[in-house]
Design a protein around this motif. Structure first.
Motif, PDB file in Angstrom:
ATOM      1  N   GLY A  59       0.818  -1.210   0.000  1.00  0.00           N
ATOM      2  CA  GLY A  59       0.000   0.000   0.000  1.00  0.00           C
ATOM      3  C   GLY A  59       0.849   1.256   0.000  1.00  0.00           C
ATOM      4  O   GLY A  59       0.612   2.191  -0.772  1.00  0.00           O
ATOM      5  N   ALA A  60       1.874   1.279   0.870  1.00  0.00           N
ATOM      6  CA  ALA A  60       2.760   2.440   0.932  1.00  0.00           C
ATOM      7  C   ALA A  60       3.572   2.585  -0.351  1.00  0.00           C
ATOM      8  O   ALA A  60       3.812   3.697  -0.837  1.00  0.00           O
ATOM      9  N   ILE A  61       3.984   1.463  -0.921  1.00  0.00           N
ATOM     10  CA  ILE A  61       4.732   1.506  -2.184  1.00  0.00           C
ATOM     11  C   ILE A  61       3.872   2.109  -3.286  1.00  0.00           C
ATOM     12  O   ILE A  61       4.340   2.925  -4.087  1.00  0.00           O
ATOM     13  N   SER A  62       2.600   1.715  -3.337  1.00  0.00           N
ATOM     14  CA  SER A  62       1.717   2.235  -4.385  1.00  0.00           C
ATOM     15  C   SER A  62       1.568   3.751  -4.262  1.00  0.00           C
ATOM     16  O   SER A  62       1.559   4.469  -5.271  1.00  0.00           O
ATOM     17  N   MET A  63       1.472   4.254  -3.041  1.00  0.00           N
ATOM     18  CA  MET A  63       1.336   5.694  -2.845  1.00  0.00           C
ATOM     19  C   MET A  63       2.649   6.416  -3.143  1.00  0.00           C
ATOM     20  O   MET A  63       2.648   7.552  -3.633  1.00  0.00           O
ATOM     21  N   THR A  64       3.767   5.761  -2.865  1.00  0.00           N
ATOM     22  CA  THR A  64       5.077   6.343  -3.190  1.00  0.00           C
ATOM     23  C   THR A  64       5.239   6.457  -4.706  1.00  0.00           C
ATOM     24  O   THR A  64       5.711   7.480  -5.227  1.00  0.00           O
ATOM     25  N   VAL A  65       4.847   5.398  -5.408  1.00  0.00           N
ATOM     26  CA  VAL A  65       4.930   5.420  -6.871  1.00  0.00           C
ATOM     27  C   VAL A  65       4.035   6.516  -7.431  1.00  0.00           C
ATOM     28  O   VAL A  65       4.424   7.233  -8.364  1.00  0.00           O
ATOM     29  N   TYR A  66       2.845   6.663  -6.862  1.00  0.00           N
ATOM     30  CA  TYR A  66       1.932   7.723  -7.301  1.00  0.00           C
ATOM     31  C   TYR A  66       2.603   9.089  -7.179  1.00  0.00           C
ATOM     32  O   TYR A  66       2.567   9.900  -8.124  1.00  0.00           O
ATOM     33  N   ALA A  67       3.240   9.344  -6.040  1.00  0.00           N
ATOM     34  CA  ALA A  67       3.916  10.628  -5.832  1.00  0.00           C
ATOM     35  C   ALA A  67       5.050  10.816  -6.833  1.00  0.00           C
ATOM     36  O   ALA A  67       5.214  11.900  -7.409  1.00  0.00           O
ATOM     37  N   LEU A  68       5.822   9.762  -7.059  1.00  0.00           N
ATOM     38  CA  LEU A  68       6.964   9.865  -7.978  1.00  0.00           C
ATOM     39  C   LEU A  68       6.510  10.064  -9.423  1.00  0.00           C
ATOM     40  O   LEU A  68       7.124  10.834 -10.173  1.00  0.00           O
ATOM     41  N   VAL A  69       5.442   9.366  -9.798  1.00  0.00           N
ATOM     42  CA  VAL A  69       4.907   9.525 -11.160  1.00  0.00           C
ATOM     43  C   VAL A  69       4.490  10.978 -11.381  1.00  0.00           C
ATOM     44  O   VAL A  69       4.747  11.559 -12.449  1.00  0.00           O
ATOM     45  N   GLY A  70       3.846  11.552 -10.397  1.00  0.00           N
ATOM     46  CA  GLY A  70       3.456  12.956 -10.519  1.00  0.00           C
ATOM     47  C   GLY A  70       4.648  13.892 -10.569  1.00  0.00           C
ATOM     48  O   GLY A  70       4.663  14.849 -11.350  1.00  0.00           O
ATOM     49  N   LEU A  71       5.661  13.611  -9.755  1.00  0.00           N
ATOM     50  CA  LEU A  71       6.831  14.491  -9.703  1.00  0.00           C
ATOM     51  C   LEU A  71       7.637  14.477 -11.004  1.00  0.00           C
ATOM     52  O   LEU A  71       8.296  15.471 -11.331  1.00  0.00           O
ATOM     53  N   VAL A  72       7.596  13.367 -11.739  1.00  0.00           N
ATOM     54  CA  VAL A  72       8.344  13.328 -13.001  1.00  0.00           C
ATOM     55  C   VAL A  72       7.581  14.015 -14.128  1.00  0.00           C
ATOM     56  O   VAL A  72       8.096  14.127 -15.246  1.00  0.00           O
ATOM     57  N   VAL A  74       4.003  13.496 -14.967  1.00  0.00           N
ATOM     58  CA  VAL A  74       2.721  12.947 -15.403  1.00  0.00           C
ATOM     59  C   VAL A  74       1.606  13.658 -14.627  1.00  0.00           C
ATOM     60  O   VAL A  74       1.674  13.755 -13.397  1.00  0.00           O
ATOM     61  N   PRO A  75       0.589  14.169 -15.294  1.00  0.00           N
ATOM     62  CA  PRO A  75      -0.446  14.980 -14.623  1.00  0.00           C
ATOM     63  C   PRO A  75      -1.448  14.145 -13.824  1.00  0.00           C
ATOM     64  O   PRO A  75      -2.629  14.031 -14.182  1.00  0.00           O
ATOM     65  N   VAL A  76      -0.985  13.556 -12.726  1.00  0.00           N
ATOM     66  CA  VAL A  76      -1.837  12.685 -11.919  1.00  0.00           C
ATOM     67  C   VAL A  76      -2.292  13.332 -10.615  1.00  0.00           C
ATOM     68  O   VAL A  76      -3.122  12.774  -9.898  1.00  0.00           O
ATOM     69  N   PHE A  77      -1.737  14.510 -10.296  1.00  0.00           N
ATOM     70  CA  PHE A  77      -2.146  15.184  -9.075  1.00  0.00           C
ATOM     71  C   PHE A  77      -3.462  15.932  -9.303  1.00  0.00           C
ATOM     72  O   PHE A  77      -3.968  15.995 -10.426  1.00  0.00           O
ATOM     73  N   ALA A  78      -4.009  16.492  -8.249  1.00  0.00           N
ATOM     74  CA  ALA A  78      -5.279  17.212  -8.350  1.00  0.00           C
ATOM     75  C   ALA A  78      -5.199  18.312  -9.398  1.00  0.00           C
ATOM     76  O   ALA A  78      -4.163  18.970  -9.559  1.00  0.00           O
ATOM     77  N   ARG A  79      -6.292  18.510 -10.113  1.00  0.00           N
ATOM     78  CA  ARG A  79      -6.380  19.476 -11.214  1.00  0.00           C
ATOM     79  C   ARG A  79      -5.324  19.204 -12.272  1.00  0.00           C
ATOM     80  O   ARG A  79      -4.763  20.104 -12.869  1.00  0.00           O
ATOM     81  N   PHE A  80      -5.048  17.911 -12.480  1.00  0.00           N
ATOM     82  CA  PHE A  80      -4.087  17.452 -13.491  1.00  0.00           C
ATOM     83  C   PHE A  80      -2.722  18.104 -13.324  1.00  0.00           C
ATOM     84  O   PHE A  80      -2.061  18.432 -14.294  1.00  0.00           O
TER      85      PHE A  80
END
Length: 198
Positions: A59-72, A74-80
């Protein structure tokens, strides 16, 4: 369970990354649902589910990957949103908090599988999200972001009172949903059986 991530772990982690991206932007077309710069999203709900269903580690890994994907970028954070500039956003603390939310939720229900434990763990996970994210936001406005006029610690918490009822309800729903899925589907799945053997 050993330290290796299995294919099914990576698959489920990736699924929750996608769910977080959807939950982050579910209110993109409803701009009035942004209070004090904080968009009302389903991210906390999904982060809780990630910890409850996948366990603290995956679960924590999935959330870490989500954060990293956004930081590189990819428009995955709120309001794209996305990109390294997101780090200086006052709301970035909430993104970081999702990692702890998933981890703590999963940790609390590792040995006790009753409905009450799931709901309790979900509420605690939500509280972690609020405390970490709100204090980060306050610090951001005080240290580097342009704070609105009359900004105070009480004001930033007043902003958070708006989505709080929704998040409490969703946290309880997440705990109940995770418990039912665990007992009806996941306990008999290859995901659970693999992790028991490992």
């Amino acid at each position: 369970m050993n330290g290796k991530l299995r294919t099914i772990d990576l698959t489920l982690a990736g699924m929750f990354v996608a769910l977080m991206a959807i939950g982050a932007n579910i209110t993109t077309f409803v701009p009035f649902m942004v209070i004090g710069g904080v968009p009302i999203t389903l991210q906390t709900f999904i982060a809780i589910l990630a910890g409850a269903l996948l366990g603290r580690r995956v679960g924590a890994i999935s959330m870490t990957v989500y954060a990293l994907v956004g930081l590189v970028g990819v428009p995955v954070f709120a309001r794209f949103g996305g990109g390294l500039s997101s780090i200086v956003s006052p709301t970035f603390g909430f993104i970081v908090s999702f990692i702890f939310t998933a981890y703590i939720t999963g940790k609390l229900i590792e040995k006790h599988k009753g409905m009450k434990v799931y709901i309790f763990a979900a509420i605690v996970g939500m509280a972690v999200n609020y405390v970490f994210g709100t204090n980060w936001m306050y610090a951001a406005y005080k240290l580097w972001a342009a704070a609105p006029e009359g900004f105070t610690y009480k004001l930033v918490w007043a902003w958070m009172m708006v989505p709080l009822p929704k998040d409490i309800i969703l946290a309880v729903c997440a705990g109940m949903m995770a418990h039912r899925l665990e007992n009806s589907v996941l306990s008999k799945s290859s995901f659970r059986n693999i992790n028991r053997v490992a």
